[in-house]
Design a protein around this motif. Sequence first.
Motif, mmCIF file in Angstrom:
data_model
loop_
_atom_site.group_PDB
_atom_site.id
_atom_site.type_symbol
_atom_site.label_atom_id
_atom_site.label_comp_id
_atom_site.label_asym_id
_atom_site.label_seq_id
_atom_site.Cartn_x
_atom_site.Cartn_y
_atom_site.Cartn_z
ATOM 1 N N ILE A 39 0.862 -1.179 0.000
ATOM 2 C CA ILE A 39 0.000 0.000 0.000
ATOM 3 C C ILE A 39 0.898 1.228 0.000
ATOM 4 O O ILE A 39 1.688 1.431 0.915
ATOM 5 N N VAL A 40 0.798 2.023 -1.069
ATOM 6 C CA VAL A 40 1.677 3.186 -1.215
ATOM 7 C C VAL A 40 0.969 4.505 -0.912
ATOM 8 O O VAL A 40 1.619 5.516 -0.711
ATOM 9 N N THR A 41 -0.331 4.508 -0.891
ATOM 10 C CA THR A 41 -1.092 5.725 -0.583
ATOM 11 C C THR A 41 -2.326 5.319 0.203
ATOM 12 O O THR A 41 -2.837 4.211 0.030
ATOM 13 N N ASP A 42 -2.797 6.184 1.087
ATOM 14 C CA ASP A 42 -3.941 5.806 1.911
ATOM 15 C C ASP A 42 -5.243 6.497 1.534
ATOM 16 O O ASP A 42 -6.300 6.113 1.977
ATOM 17 N N THR A 43 -5.193 7.532 0.698
ATOM 18 C CA THR A 43 -6.398 8.234 0.254
ATOM 19 C C THR A 43 -6.298 8.445 -1.255
ATOM 20 O O THR A 43 -5.397 9.133 -1.726
ATOM 21 N N PHE A 44 -7.224 7.844 -1.987
ATOM 22 C CA PHE A 44 -7.133 7.866 -3.445
ATOM 23 C C PHE A 44 -8.486 7.565 -4.061
ATOM 24 O O PHE A 44 -9.444 7.225 -3.367
ATOM 25 N N PHE A 45 -8.556 7.689 -5.369
ATOM 26 C CA PHE A 45 -9.699 7.201 -6.138
ATOM 27 C C PHE A 45 -9.176 6.719 -7.479
ATOM 28 O O PHE A 45 -8.036 6.991 -7.855
ATOM 29 N N TYR A 46 -9.999 5.956 -8.199
ATOM 30 C CA TYR A 46 -9.648 5.447 -9.519
ATOM 31 C C TYR A 46 -10.530 6.114 -10.573
ATOM 32 O O TYR A 46 -11.708 6.368 -10.331
ATOM 33 N N THR A 47 -9.959 6.364 -11.740
ATOM 34 C CA THR A 47 -10.753 6.602 -12.940
ATOM 35 C C THR A 47 -10.546 5.375 -13.819
ATOM 36 O O THR A 47 -9.486 4.730 -13.761
ATOM 37 N N ARG A 85 -13.298 3.482 -27.432
ATOM 38 C CA ARG A 85 -13.072 3.702 -26.009
ATOM 39 C C ARG A 85 -14.370 4.147 -25.339
ATOM 40 O O ARG A 85 -15.127 4.942 -25.884
ATOM 41 N N SER A 86 -14.597 3.636 -24.149
ATOM 42 C CA SER A 86 -15.788 4.021 -23.393
ATOM 43 C C SER A 86 -15.613 5.407 -22.777
ATOM 44 O O SER A 86 -14.547 6.019 -22.878
ATOM 45 N N ASN A 87 -16.640 5.831 -22.109
ATOM 46 C CA ASN A 87 -16.560 7.041 -21.291
ATOM 47 C C ASN A 87 -15.599 6.786 -20.121
ATOM 48 O O ASN A 87 -15.248 5.648 -19.822
ATOM 49 N N LEU A 88 -15.177 7.847 -19.469
ATOM 50 C CA LEU A 88 -14.319 7.772 -18.294
ATOM 51 C C LEU A 88 -15.207 7.914 -17.064
ATOM 52 O O LEU A 88 -15.972 8.868 -16.965
ATOM 53 N N ASP A 89 -15.144 6.951 -16.155
ATOM 54 C CA ASP A 89 -15.908 7.035 -14.920
ATOM 55 C C ASP A 89 -14.942 6.954 -13.751
ATOM 56 O O ASP A 89 -13.769 6.607 -13.935
ATOM 57 N N SER A 90 -15.406 7.275 -12.560
ATOM 58 C CA SER A 90 -14.515 7.248 -11.404
ATOM 59 C C SER A 90 -15.209 6.653 -10.194
ATOM 60 O O SER A 90 -16.436 6.663 -10.090
ATOM 61 N N THR A 91 -14.380 6.143 -9.281
ATOM 62 C CA THR A 91 -14.881 5.596 -8.030
ATOM 63 C C THR A 91 -15.080 6.732 -7.038
ATOM 64 O O THR A 91 -14.689 7.872 -7.287
ATOM 65 N N ASP A 92 -15.648 6.393 -5.909
ATOM 66 C CA ASP A 92 -15.665 7.323 -4.784
ATOM 67 C C ASP A 92 -14.244 7.418 -4.245
ATOM 68 O O ASP A 92 -13.375 6.596 -4.589
ATOM 69 N N VAL A 93 -13.989 8.382 -3.362
ATOM 70 C CA VAL A 93 -12.691 8.460 -2.694
ATOM 71 C C VAL A 93 -12.583 7.276 -1.739
ATOM 72 O O VAL A 93 -13.525 6.949 -1.009
ATOM 73 N N ILE A 94 -11.422 6.617 -1.762
ATOM 74 C CA ILE A 94 -11.160 5.428 -0.961
ATOM 75 C C ILE A 94 -10.130 5.796 0.100
ATOM 76 O O ILE A 94 -9.075 6.334 -0.227
ATOM 77 N N VAL A 95 -10.448 5.511 1.352
ATOM 78 C CA VAL A 95 -9.537 5.815 2.453
ATOM 79 C C VAL A 95 -9.169 4.505 3.141
ATOM 80 O O VAL A 95 -10.054 3.786 3.627
ATOM 81 N N LEU A 96 -7.880 4.188 3.161
ATOM 82 C CA LEU A 96 -7.398 2.955 3.789
ATOM 83 C C LEU A 96 -6.980 3.255 5.227
ATOM 84 O O LEU A 96 -5.863 3.693 5.481
ATOM 85 N N THR A 97 -7.880 3.007 6.144
ATOM 86 C CA THR A 97 -7.540 3.136 7.563
ATOM 87 C C THR A 97 -8.209 2.006 8.313
ATOM 88 O O THR A 97 -9.273 1.514 7.915
ATOM 89 N N GLY A 98 -7.582 1.577 9.383
ATOM 90 C CA GLY A 98 -8.162 0.552 10.238
ATOM 91 C C GLY A 98 -8.140 -0.845 9.662
ATOM 92 O O GLY A 98 -8.844 -1.719 10.159
ATOM 93 N N ILE A 99 -7.373 -1.091 8.616
ATOM 94 C CA ILE A 99 -7.284 -2.432 8.043
ATOM 95 C C ILE A 99 -6.099 -3.142 8.672
ATOM 96 O O ILE A 99 -4.978 -2.693 8.585
ATOM 97 N N ASP A 100 -6.380 -4.263 9.339
ATOM 98 C CA ASP A 100 -5.335 -5.034 10.000
ATOM 99 C C ASP A 100 -5.401 -6.468 9.495
ATOM 100 O O ASP A 100 -6.339 -7.211 9.854
ATOM 101 N N LEU A 101 -4.455 -6.854 8.668
ATOM 102 C CA LEU A 101 -4.449 -8.217 8.112
ATOM 103 C C LEU A 101 -4.220 -9.279 9.180
ATOM 104 O O LEU A 101 -4.596 -10.416 9.015
ATOM 105 N N GLU A 102 -3.596 -8.908 10.285
ATOM 106 C CA GLU A 102 -3.297 -9.871 11.340
ATOM 107 C C GLU A 102 -4.529 -10.217 12.170
ATOM 108 O O GLU A 102 -4.643 -11.315 12.697
ATOM 109 N N GLU A 103 -5.487 -9.280 12.289
ATOM 110 C CA GLU A 103 -6.685 -9.530 13.086
ATOM 111 C C GLU A 103 -7.702 -10.369 12.353
ATOM 112 O O GLU A 103 -8.486 -11.060 12.977
ATOM 113 N N SER A 104 -7.768 -10.311 11.064
ATOM 114 C CA SER A 104 -8.817 -10.972 10.278
ATOM 115 C C SER A 104 -8.750 -12.470 10.376
ATOM 116 O O SER A 104 -7.776 -13.091 10.471
#
Length: 171
Positions: free
Chosen positions: A134-142, A152-171
């Motif tokens: 994970i190189v960035t914690d706040t982003f979105f995709y087009t 080529r299709s139209n360009l669409d985008s996701t909502d803003v994605i915030v990576l916080t509180g994710i713990d792979l060890e707890e899951s």
Amino acid sequence: MRKIKYIIGFVLALLVSCEEIDPEYPIEPVVDYQSFGFFISVDELGNKNLVGRLTFEFTDGDGNVGLYPISDTFSVNQPDTVKYNFFLQIHELKGYEYVPIPDEEGGILKYRIPYLDKQPLKGTMDLDIFYPVIVTDTFFYTFYIYDRDYNRSNLDSTDVIVLTGIDLEES
């Protein structure tokens, strides 16, 4: 009796007029963002991985979305629009604005939608994106797609994605 004939005639006319008509879509693909979510997957070795799932709807009037499986005659020197047909651009938050991450830094993700052939074409797709680092914690995709005629299709985008509180060890 005459009344019954009119009623039967009216019902028959109604049934004939209810014939299903295929919708018409433009020959260029159209994408429509639906959702983005995360989940934890476990591989064959027991390693936990963060996976993001992008869900989008699409239409294509001439139904030529998707590529054939890669064959032995496939050339790595072909342009990306021949090798891939789904493109995602990452935009990360830097300061107070979102900036696209350059391709040479891994900012453009390229995928292959499998061969589809139905006219007209409409559906929903899920794309799983694995996050080994994970190189960035706040982003979105087009994102956009190409069909086999290189429309080529139209360009669409996701909502803003915030990576916080994710713990792979707890899951």
